[in-house]
Design an enzyme around this catalytic site. Sequence first.
Site, short mmCIF file in Angstrom:
data_model
loop_
_atom_site.label_atom_id
_atom_site.label_comp_id
_atom_site.label_asym_id
_atom_site.label_seq_id
_atom_site.Cartn_x
_atom_site.Cartn_y
_atom_site.Cartn_z
CB CYS A 191 -0.93 0.00 1.28
SG CYS A 191 -1.76 1.38 1.29
CG ASP A 198 -2.19 -4.06 -1.26
OD1 ASP A 198 -2.79 -4.14 -0.31
OD2 ASP A 198 -1.57 -2.78 -1.65
#
Length: 283
Positions: A191, A198
């Site tokens: 992120c 992620d």
Amino acid sequence: MSTYQNAKELSNLTLGKTTDYISQYNADLLQGVPRSLNRDSLSISANNLPFYGEDIWYGYELSWLNSKGKPVVAVAEFRFPCTSANIVESKSFKLYLNSFNQTKFVSWQSVETTLVKDLSAIAQANAQVSLFAVNKCPALAIKESKAVCIDELDIEIKSFTLEPEILKPESGTNAEIVSEYLVCHLLKSNCLITNQPDWASVYIDYTGTKICHERLLKYLISFREHNEFHEQCVERIYCDIQQFCQVKELSVFARYTRRGGLDINPFRSSSKAKAPNLRTIRQ
């Protein structure tokens, strides 16, 4: 990535900050991030995009009260065109959906209408919303993919720094024209604001000069310590393949694992085709 971190558009985001969870409907919780923050660095003009596409989100924690105060739960599908001025910041999206929890709505249609209105306003484009019963969402049925997985290739990784130039074929490489549908489940980025990981499976469908699978796998793994939002990573992958590989047709579709009841699935393509219905076991 300093251009992102110092951007005034990001300074007021709730992402990465302590927040209260509000359970009464509040559209003001939504926050947008300009797509231009990423596209300027890729030399992409909003008036001349090199791709078509959309961002497909699925919400698994949507609930509200009916007119008698009885809870209703649903799975929601949200679609945003890649031509929208803004992406919806994901934490603000979660907070916004949470605000439905203790709010009464007269019907499923009224919830859907409210979602369309609010999300279209923050994205500055027409958002599409579909609500499904939690046990009847055809788009989330797990289907066997025909994509060829490149994860098992025996390669050595010496660096986890983003390296798009690695896609460039070696001189003297056979310029065989092929059509391939490939998948890599090893895509990981972080992120932009919180540095949380992620995870995604990325599907690459192309026609053109054959892409070296080993080089493609190394390139995708090089995102492992890269900080960018989901949508921006997919556009970067698309643009890098277009720049360094001789492709005539290209689609890039990333299926990210969910966080906080949302998964985000950006799709970019050289054609106007819609994103396929494709759910992975990790979702």
